[in-house]
Design an enzyme around this catalytic site. Structure first.
Site, PDB file in Angstrom:
ATOM      1  CG  ASP A  13      -1.871  -1.213   1.194  1.00 48.22           C
ATOM      2  OD1 ASP A  13      -2.236  -1.658   0.092  1.00 48.22           O
ATOM      3  OD2 ASP A  13      -2.196  -1.715   2.285  1.00 48.22           O
ATOM      4  CE  LYS A  16       2.444  -2.580  -4.311  1.00 49.89           C
ATOM      5  NZ  LYS A  16       2.134  -2.143  -2.939  1.00 49.89           N
ATOM      6  N   GLY A  17       0.312   1.451  -7.335  1.00 51.56           N
ATOM      7  CA  GLY A  17      -0.654   1.618  -8.425  1.00 51.56           C
ATOM      8  C   GLY A  17      -0.588   3.013  -9.012  1.00 51.56           C
ATOM      9  CG  ASN A  38      -2.725 -10.885  -2.499  1.00 47.57           C
ATOM     10  OD1 ASN A  38      -2.789 -10.675  -3.707  1.00 47.57           O
ATOM     11  ND2 ASN A  38      -1.670 -11.416  -1.928  1.00 47.57           N
ATOM     12  N   GLY A  40      -4.603  -4.312  -3.682  1.00 44.97           N
ATOM     13  CA  GLY A  40      -5.595  -3.269  -3.927  1.00 44.97           C
ATOM     14  C   GLY A  40      -4.832  -2.028  -4.351  1.00 44.97           C
ATOM     15  CG  HIS A  41      -2.245  -1.978  -6.943  1.00 51.36           C
ATOM     16  ND1 HIS A  41      -1.311  -2.459  -7.816  1.00 51.36           N
ATOM     17  CD2 HIS A  41      -1.954  -2.553  -5.751  1.00 51.36           C
ATOM     18  CE1 HIS A  41      -0.501  -3.289  -7.182  1.00 51.36           C
ATOM     19  NE2 HIS A  41      -0.873  -3.373  -5.932  1.00 51.36           N
ATOM     20  CB  THR A 128      -6.376 -10.551   1.716  1.00 49.68           C
ATOM     21  OG1 THR A 128      -5.873 -11.585   0.859  1.00 49.68           O
ATOM     22  CG2 THR A 128      -5.319  -9.467   1.886  1.00 49.68           C
ATOM     23  NE  ARG A 142       5.776 -31.093  -7.817  1.00 48.79           N
ATOM     24  CZ  ARG A 142       6.716 -31.943  -7.413  1.00 48.79           C
ATOM     25  NH1 ARG A 142       7.649 -32.320  -8.249  1.00 48.79           N
ATOM     26  NH2 ARG A 142       6.727 -32.400  -6.186  1.00 48.79           N
ATOM     27  CD  GLN A 223       0.565  -9.035  -2.844  1.00 55.68           C
ATOM     28  OE1 GLN A 223       1.132  -9.690  -3.708  1.00 55.68           O
ATOM     29  NE2 GLN A 223      -0.667  -8.609  -2.989  1.00 55.68           N
ATOM     30  CB  THR A 238       1.939 -12.306   0.317  1.00 51.77           C
ATOM     31  OG1 THR A 238       0.849 -12.863  -0.443  1.00 51.77           O
ATOM     32  CG2 THR A 238       3.070 -11.890  -0.624  1.00 51.77           C
ATOM     33  N   GLY A 303     -10.949  -2.934   3.593  1.00 51.65           N
ATOM     34  CA  GLY A 303     -11.432  -1.928   4.531  1.00 51.65           C
ATOM     35  C   GLY A 303     -10.731  -1.979   5.879  1.00 51.65           C
ATOM     36  NE  ARG A 304      -7.142  -6.944   6.391  1.00 49.07           N
ATOM     37  CZ  ARG A 304      -6.155  -7.831   6.360  1.00 49.07           C
ATOM     38  NH1 ARG A 304      -5.877  -8.565   7.409  1.00 49.07           N
ATOM     39  NH2 ARG A 304      -5.417  -7.977   5.262  1.00 49.07           N
ATOM     40  CE  LYS A 332      -1.496   7.429   1.248  1.00 46.82           C
ATOM     41  NZ  LYS A 332      -2.309   6.621   2.096  1.00 46.82           N
TER      42      LYS A 332
END
Ligand code: GDP
Ligand code: IMO
Ligand code: MG
Length: 430
Positions: A13, A16-17, A38, A40-41, A128, A142, A223, A238, A303-304, A332
């Site tokens: 978070d 990156k997006g 998992n 969210g961008h 997630t 496999r 991630q 992850t 939403g966490r 930011k």
């Protein structure tokens, strides 16, 4: 070879997006190489918000081919819903390309993610619950089912039956859950094939053709470095390799295909889920509350509430190494504007008084370190409209230079707000 990687240097978070969207302007391909929904961008363009999970963040430009590489794990229903969401916003997704070698997230992966977390109790990872870990586990075992298997209903059914024999046993006998029905899963997945089939492609060829033609290819990490299965704070990670090295396996290129690695770092740090976090500002801390509130630090999809903390330059420096970052994009910076003073962690002190300039490899040590801070003055005025580095307040410029010095590579972009245009580009080192 004009390949650029965008990689998170913290616990996700970082933004990156938004930087992928920014740089996609000059790219032909935008490729996701690992992770799944998992991620969210969030992209904000002309006030419109786009929350993406699987579709690469270059999708907003008509000239960009968005590619989901073989290293990604795909829940096809989520992908189709995301395509519908984009189309409803008049974004053309018809040139999206999906690797036939990417693995599918199946209903039993999601169910196992949920029940194993519950089983772990207070030791839970805080995943997630999207089935990411179980899907990658099956890939390594496999017994995974791949996107290309959807194209042959007989093979799909055979692989599903094989998988369900074991999964239903585990779900019923270990976790006391109802078994899943093969017919129902088959019907649901195969019903999606007509929409998915035209998107399935040999993505390795696509990437190499673009690189050979001298076109820019942007690899979008999901991630982040400290959620990496090998290099993160295991087991609180992850199940894929977000580090820049993951591009090699997850998209099918060698290291020489990459000439630029942009590490994205927030001007502070957040983490969702469990695990060590040396610079954490715990619940009730005024600065922590302010960062969460001003930074809107709640998960894009789950939403966490994200756990906040001061910028950790020890981790940043190590992330620069792990990814061979050529530069840093800082996001930011505007969030810090309300603070009278700003702290940056420059080293750690271990329980026995040992000073660490590097991230200690032993997890028990990392769990107990205390951050050593340098305190810098804040600037106490809003900067969200600033367009040039020289127009930032002197204290903000000093903060950026200080972090740059500690990171060891230039900071080349600064985010002063979520909008695409709220990007300050530094023509040279700050
Ligand atoms: P990602 O997972 O790394 O792509 O990051 P997310 O999109 O999950 O989280 C970053 C959040 O911060 C999103 O809500 C963005 O819109 C927002 N954001 C990104 N850059 C900036 C910035 O420079 N300033 C502010 N205020 N918000 C930003
Ligand atoms: P983006 O791409 C922040 C975290 C989860 C959990 C751990 C394992 O938006 O930065 P998983 O479901 O992957 O098995 O969960 O990893 N996590 C993320 N945290 N941003 C993400 O993605 C994340 N993807 C997974 O909270 O702690
Ligand atoms: Mg995110």
């Amino acid at each position: 070879m004009p390949g650029t990687v965008i990689v998170g240097t913290q616990w996700g978070d970082e933004g990156k997006g938004r930087f992928t969207d920014y740089l996609a302007k000059e790219s032909a391909l935008c490729v996701r190489y690992q992770g799944g929904h998992n991620a969210g961008h969030t992209l904000v363009v002309d006030g419109e918000v786009f929350a993406l999970q699987l579709v690469p963040s270059g999708v907003l430009y008509p000239h960009v081919t968005p590619v989901i590489g073989n290293g990604v794990v795909i829940d096809p229903a989520v992908l189709l819903a995301e395509i519908d969401m984009l189309e409803a916003k008049h974004i053309d997704t018809s040139n999206l390309q999906i690797s036939g070698n990417a693995h599918l997230i199946m209903p039993y992966h999601q169910e196992l993610d949920r029940v194993t977390e519950r089983f772990l109790g207070k030791n839970k990872l805080g995943t997630t619950k999207r089935g990411i870990g179980p899907a990658y586990a099956d890939k390594a075992l496999r017994v995974g089912i791949r996107v290309q298997d959807l194209l042959d209903p007989k093979i799909f059914r055979e692989k599903l039956d094989l998988a369900l024999r074991e999964k239903n046993g585990v779900l019923a006998k270990v976790y006391n859950r109802l078994p899943l029905d093969a017919d129902e899963i088959c019907d649901t997945y195969l019903a999606m094939v007509p929409r998915l089939e035209p998107l399935i492609a040999d993505t390795v060829h696509l990437v190499h053709d673009a690189l050979d033609a001298g076109q820019h290819v942007l690899f979008e990490g999901a991630q982040a470095t400290y959620l990496d299965l090998d290099h993160g704070t295991y087991p609180f990670v992850t199940s894929s390799n977000p580090v820049a090295g993951g591009v090699g396996t997850g998209a099918g290129v060698g290291p020489l295909a990459i000439d630029r690695v942009i590490g994205v770092a927030k001007a502070y740090v957040t983490r969702v889920g469990s695990g060590p976090f040396p610079t954490e500002l715990f619940d009730g801390d005024d600065v922590g509350e302010l960062l969460v509130e001003r930074g809107a630090e709640f998960g894009t999809n789950t939403g966490r509430r994200r756990r906040p903390g001061w910028l950790d330059a020890v981790m940043l420096r190590h992330a620069v190494r792990l990814n061979t970052c050529t530069e840093i994009a800082m996001t930011k910076l505007d969030v810090l504007a309300a603070l009278p003073e700003i702290k940056v962690c420059v080293a750690y002190l271990g329980e026995d008084g040992t000073r660490y300039e590097h991230v200690p490899y032993h997890q028990s040590v990392l769990h107990k370190v205390k951050p050593v801070y340098e305190t810098l003055p804040g600037w106490k005025c809003e900067i969200d409209r600033v367009e040039r580095f020289d127009d930032l307040p002197a204290e903000a410029r000093d903060f950026v230079r200080f972090v740059q010095e500690l990171a060891g590579v230039p900071i080349t972009f600064i985010g002063v707000g979520p909008g695409r245009e709220q990007t300050v580009v530094l023509p040279r080192a700050a």
